[in-house]
Enzyme design. Structure first.
Site, PDB file in Angstrom:
ATOM      1  N   SER A 118       0.728  -1.306  -0.072  1.00 69.84           N
ATOM      2  CA  SER A 118       0.047   0.040  -0.192  1.00 69.84           C
ATOM      3  C   SER A 118       0.796   1.151  -0.093  1.00 69.84           C
ATOM      4  O   SER A 118       0.404   2.308  -0.217  1.00 69.84           O
ATOM      5  CB  SER A 118      -0.912  -0.152   1.249  1.00 69.84           C
ATOM      6  OG  SER A 118      -0.406  -0.184   2.457  1.00 69.84           O
ATOM      7  N   ASP A 172      -4.025   6.091  11.301  1.00 67.40           N
ATOM      8  CA  ASP A 172      -3.002   5.616  10.275  1.00 67.40           C
ATOM      9  C   ASP A 172      -1.605   6.330  10.485  1.00 67.40           C
ATOM     10  O   ASP A 172      -1.834   7.507   9.952  1.00 67.40           O
ATOM     11  CB  ASP A 172      -3.405   5.615   8.938  1.00 67.40           C
ATOM     12  CG  ASP A 172      -2.467   5.199   7.869  1.00 67.40           C
ATOM     13  OD1 ASP A 172      -1.424   4.985   8.190  1.00 67.40           O
ATOM     14  OD2 ASP A 172      -3.036   5.033   6.770  1.00 67.40           O
ATOM     15  N   HIS A 209       0.984   5.231   6.609  1.00 71.03           N
ATOM     16  CA  HIS A 209       0.794   5.883   4.996  1.00 71.03           C
ATOM     17  C   HIS A 209       0.988   7.466   5.395  1.00 71.03           C
ATOM     18  O   HIS A 209       1.174   8.060   6.424  1.00 71.03           O
ATOM     19  CB  HIS A 209      -0.657   5.578   4.478  1.00 71.03           C
ATOM     20  CG  HIS A 209      -0.889   3.955   4.265  1.00 71.03           C
ATOM     21  ND1 HIS A 209      -1.668   3.278   5.143  1.00 71.03           N
ATOM     22  CD2 HIS A 209      -0.145   3.479   3.544  1.00 71.03           C
ATOM     23  CE1 HIS A 209      -1.489   2.050   4.491  1.00 71.03           C
ATOM     24  NE2 HIS A 209      -0.686   2.031   3.690  1.00 71.03           N
TER      25      HIS A 209
END
Ligand SMILES: *[C@@H]1O[C@H](CO)[C@@H](O)[C@H](O)[C@H]1NC(C)=O
Ligand SMILES: *[C@@H]1O[C@H](CO)[C@@H](O)[C@H](O)[C@H]1NC(C)=O
Ligand SMILES: *[C@@H]1O[C@H](CO)[C@@H](O)[C@H](O)[C@H]1NC(C)=O
Length: 450
Positions: free
Chosen positions: A179, A427, A430
């Site tokens: 990702s 998160d 990311h």
């Protein structure tokens, strides 16, 4: 002209120090990581993750990993600079691995204030994955948007959509990996979209793991391929009680490897998935297992497996495509920044970059980065001045200094609608878009056009 290396697959035992470091690193983030890495669309978190989190809890920081919050976290980043085999630098046809001056090293430096606005924002670009669209989700501070990376010994030019599109004309560039590869690919699409409109021409797979866009004005193509471990893997299935990835060291992931012939450049970006439980297969046998206490197997370090996979992959790329003109860039590991409770406000609360020297790289990040730097350098050296070029996008240190660049709670829209005390997923792996990951693509531009 291609050097063949012999690999060993039997040296994967785990030194104590590594294990401790790993365990420390992994404590909380790992559970989150699973969630973010595996369920990018945010389903209710499977119970198995909770179990894992509970099982690995070590009294490090208070309040980590309560037995049932939602988790999520994601994956990794890139390398450094390529060498230009044939252009210019060498004299009188003298071609040797050492004939060119070393390229600019972008890996060391500092973040300095930058008044310029980003090239795109949360509404101007249509390819920002929801979870990284911090602006649209109500992140209130904007300071994180105004920094630029200043390498120590040279200059990193600002991203030029025109220059990149010029290079990309009649070419096809792909991002391959987990990702974080997707995060970087989507950043590039947004940067380029500030100049030319991309049309999505292909999408396939659960959660659109395989996608392709064309900038018709330029006949320029960008693809994203899902391949979180680079080689073949039977991904774990928490809901079915399968907690481990089954990773096949001797089986290339042909979903991208077989496509490489049609690509002019590829950016590989993997790393975080190696931290999650895995059973490693080679030659029909199980050669190692990571996080396998419940299987009554000896722990295996994933560092050795990572190195082996990167090495075999690059060797295979050279074997198949050694006579093709292409660039293979590898983004190094991108550190996560969890500090507070991971399921509350403040999991990664920083609003500014760290200063040079303020934040050391952790052992895991250092090892993962070093592997890519070394293996890519070896591949570049065996490829020599041939048409196939290898490069590292060495982003680990610059990314390590950007604790402010993650979505944190703003991976979701309006996360504090239920009050500041609400449990929220964070998160801290990311990157917000726009954000620090755009810098990875500034380096990519210099690498492919260098
Ligand atoms: C985003 O960019 C678009 C196009 O450049 C602009 O019209 C819009 O005002 C921007 N929005 C924000 C919130 O900055
Ligand atoms: C358009 O780009 C592709 C590469 O993505 C290339 O194969 C093709 O030849 C290009 N078309 C033209 C007309 O140049
Ligand atoms: C685990 O492995 C050891 C050594 O192979 C064996 O003696 C033991 O019975 C095994 N335990 C279980 C629960 O399978």
């Amino acid at each position: 002209m291609v050097t063949t290396h012999h690999h060993q697959t039997t040296h994967f035992s785990l030194p104590k120090k590594q294990f401790l470091t790993y365990a420390f690193y992994a404590l909380v983030p790992l559970a989150l990581l699973h969630y973010l890495l595996f369920s990018p669309l945010a389903e209710p978190k499977p119970a198995a993750l909770v179990r894992e989190a509970a099982a690995t809890v070590v009294p490090s920081q208070p309040g980590h990993a309560p037995a049932n919050a939602h988790e999520q976290l994601p994956p990794p980043p890139p390398p450094d600079q390529g060498r230009e085999g044939v252009l210019g630098e060498t004299q009188a046809g003298e071609v040797s691995a050492t004939a060119s001056p070393p390229p600019c090293d972008y890996s060391e430096g500092e973040w300095v204030p930058d008044a310029r606005p980003p090239l795109y924002n949360g509404t101007s670009c249509g390819t920002i994955k929801d979870g990284q669209n911090c602006m649209a989700h109500g992140r209130p501070d904007t300071g994180y948007l105004h920094w630029r990376w200043r390498p120590r010994g040279c200059d990193l030019p600002a991203f030029s959509p025109d220059a990149f599109l010029r290079w990309l004309r009649n070419r096809h560039l792909a991002f391959v990996g987990d990702s974080l590869a997707r995060n970087q690919g989507e950043s590039l699409l947004c940067l380029l979209a500030s100049r030319s409109r991309p049309d999505l021409v292909y999408r396939d797979g659960e959660e659109s793991k395989f996608r392709r866009w064309v900038f018709r004005d330029h006949n320029a193509t960008v693809s994203i391929f899902w391949s979180p471990l680079l080689v073949k893997v039977a991904e774990k299935a928490e809901l079915a009680g399968v907690r481990h990835n089954n990773v096949f060291l001797d089986a290339f992931d042909e979903r991208w490897m077989s496509q490489l012939g049609a690509l002019d450049a590829v950016v590989l970006s993997v790393g975080h998935w190696f931290l999650i439980p895995g059973i490693y297969h080679d030659g029909g046998e199980v050669v190692g297992c990571h996080d396998c206490a419940d299987l009554n197997r000896t722990e295996t370090a994933f560092f050795g497996v990572f190195k082996e996979i990167v090495h075999r992959t690059l060797a295979e790329v050279t074997r198949r495509y050694g006579n093709d003109r292409k660039v293979v860039a590898f983004t190094t590991f991108s550190p996560a920044h969890f500090e507070g409770d991971w399921d509350k406000a403040g999991a990664c609360p920083k609003k500014e970059p760290y200063k040079d020297g303020e934040k050391e790289l952790g052992y895991t990040e250092m090892e993962m980065r070093k592997t890519v730097v070394e293996v890519v350098a070896a591949a570049a050296s065996s490829a020599g001045a041939g048409p196939l070029r290898f490069a590292t996008l060495d982003v680990t240190k610059l990314a390590n200094l950007r604790p402010d660049g993650h979505p944190g709670p703003y991976m979701r829209n309006d996360p504090f609608a239920g009050g500041m005390d609400a449990r929220v997923q964070n998160d801290c792996v990311h990157w917000c878009m726009p954000g620090p990951i755009d810098t990875f693509n500034e380096m990519l531009l210099q690498t492919i056009s260098g």
